[in-house]
Scaffold this motif. Structure first.
Motif, PDB file in Angstrom:
ATOM      1  N   ILE A 140       9.501   0.951   3.546  1.00  0.00           N
ATOM      2  CA  ILE A 140      10.624   0.293   4.222  1.00  0.00           C
ATOM      3  C   ILE A 140      10.324   0.140   5.712  1.00  0.00           C
ATOM      4  O   ILE A 140      10.542  -0.917   6.302  1.00  0.00           O
ATOM      5  N   LYS A 141       9.805   1.194   6.333  1.00  0.00           N
ATOM      6  CA  LYS A 141       9.471   1.122   7.768  1.00  0.00           C
ATOM      7  C   LYS A 141       8.351   0.113   8.014  1.00  0.00           C
ATOM      8  O   LYS A 141       8.392  -0.643   8.980  1.00  0.00           O
ATOM      9  N   THR A 142       7.350   0.127   7.151  1.00  0.00           N
ATOM     10  CA  THR A 142       6.209  -0.769   7.320  1.00  0.00           C
ATOM     11  C   THR A 142       6.621  -2.222   7.111  1.00  0.00           C
ATOM     12  O   THR A 142       6.110  -3.110   7.789  1.00  0.00           O
ATOM     13  N   ASN A 143       7.542  -2.464   6.201  1.00  0.00           N
ATOM     14  CA  ASN A 143       7.998  -3.823   5.956  1.00  0.00           C
ATOM     15  C   ASN A 143       8.678  -4.426   7.193  1.00  0.00           C
ATOM     16  O   ASN A 143       8.705  -5.641   7.352  1.00  0.00           O
ATOM     17  N   LYS A 144       9.204  -3.585   8.049  1.00  0.00           N
ATOM     18  CA  LYS A 144       9.815  -4.060   9.297  1.00  0.00           C
ATOM     19  C   LYS A 144       8.769  -4.302  10.384  1.00  0.00           C
ATOM     20  O   LYS A 144       9.114  -4.694  11.492  1.00  0.00           O
ATOM     21  N   GLY A 145       7.501  -4.010  10.067  1.00  0.00           N
ATOM     22  CA  GLY A 145       6.427  -4.237  11.032  1.00  0.00           C
ATOM     23  C   GLY A 145       6.077  -3.024  11.859  1.00  0.00           C
ATOM     24  O   GLY A 145       5.276  -3.121  12.787  1.00  0.00           O
ATOM     25  N   ALA A 183       0.835  -1.205   0.000  1.00  0.00           N
ATOM     26  CA  ALA A 183       0.000   0.000   0.000  1.00  0.00           C
ATOM     27  C   ALA A 183       0.868   1.253   0.000  1.00  0.00           C
ATOM     28  O   ALA A 183       0.567   2.230  -0.684  1.00  0.00           O
ATOM     29  N   HIS A 184       1.952   1.231   0.768  1.00  0.00           N
ATOM     30  CA  HIS A 184       2.851   2.390   0.800  1.00  0.00           C
ATOM     31  C   HIS A 184       3.673   2.491  -0.484  1.00  0.00           C
ATOM     32  O   HIS A 184       3.814   3.572  -1.047  1.00  0.00           O
ATOM     33  N   PHE A 185       4.230   1.367  -0.955  1.00  0.00           N
ATOM     34  CA  PHE A 185       5.019   1.397  -2.183  1.00  0.00           C
ATOM     35  C   PHE A 185       4.179   1.811  -3.383  1.00  0.00           C
ATOM     36  O   PHE A 185       4.697   2.321  -4.371  1.00  0.00           O
ATOM     37  N   GLY A 186       2.873   1.599  -3.316  1.00  0.00           N
ATOM     38  CA  GLY A 186       1.978   2.000  -4.393  1.00  0.00           C
ATOM     39  C   GLY A 186       1.897   3.500  -4.571  1.00  0.00           C
ATOM     40  O   GLY A 186       1.346   3.980  -5.562  1.00  0.00           O
ATOM     41  N   GLY A 187       2.444   4.271  -3.629  1.00  0.00           N
ATOM     42  CA  GLY A 187       2.453   5.721  -3.743  1.00  0.00           C
ATOM     43  C   GLY A 187       3.165   6.214  -4.982  1.00  0.00           C
ATOM     44  O   GLY A 187       2.939   7.335  -5.431  1.00  0.00           O
ATOM     45  N   VAL A 202      10.142   5.508   1.831  1.00  0.00           N
ATOM     46  CA  VAL A 202      10.522   5.514   3.251  1.00  0.00           C
ATOM     47  C   VAL A 202       9.465   4.786   4.077  1.00  0.00           C
ATOM     48  O   VAL A 202       9.772   3.950   4.933  1.00  0.00           O
ATOM     49  N   ALA A 203       8.190   5.095   3.824  1.00  0.00           N
ATOM     50  CA  ALA A 203       7.098   4.475   4.578  1.00  0.00           C
ATOM     51  C   ALA A 203       7.039   2.976   4.329  1.00  0.00           C
ATOM     52  O   ALA A 203       6.816   2.193   5.260  1.00  0.00           O
TER      53      ALA A 203
END
Length: 137
Positions: free
Chosen positions: A112-117, A33-37, A109-110
């Protein structure tokens, strides 16, 4: 006309509701969802619509991504139309390009952070979707 499936058939029906996401799927879809930005607000909006209620992290993060990308995407679309103006079109084209670069960088950036949970909140989030949906009720 109803058709019956024999009891010994290999075919199965589908469940009336979608199954809940596993923790791994929840985090991966929230990251998407974030990478879709990079493509604007459409990917996060689709993910929010399809996966809300199935995974709490995905619902939260796709809503955050959609809130962040909605207004800039609208501004980019309007700027692209105004870029065809003869005298000041270059300015609108520049605004659209800079805004897209900002959305793309912040989405990276979002993601990458979200992928870490970890949940991510954008600094300049207008929460336009939340404001519009609260107004509807």
């Amino acid at each position: 006309m109803k058709t019956a499936i024999a009891p010994d058939s290999k075919f199965e029906g589908s469940a009336p509701t979608a199954k809940k996401l596993t923790v791994h799927e929840d985090r991966n879809i929230a990251t998407l969802a974030h990478f879709g930005g990079f493509l604007g607000c459409i990917p996060s909006g689709i993910i929010f619509y399809l996966y809300r209620g199935r995974g709490p992290f995905t619902e939260q993060e796709s809503r955050e991504a959609f809130n962040f990308t909605l207004l800039p995407t609208l501004v980019i679309v309007v700027s692209m139309f105004l870029a065809s103006l003869p005298a000041v079109g270059w300015l609108f084209g520049l605004i659209a390009a800079l805004l897209w670069a900002y959305i793309a960088f912040m989405s990276l950036v979002a993601g990458i952070k979200t992928n870490k949970g970890n949940p991510y909140q954008y600094r300049l989030n207008t929460a336009l979707f939340d404001k519009l949906s609260a107004r509807k009720k």
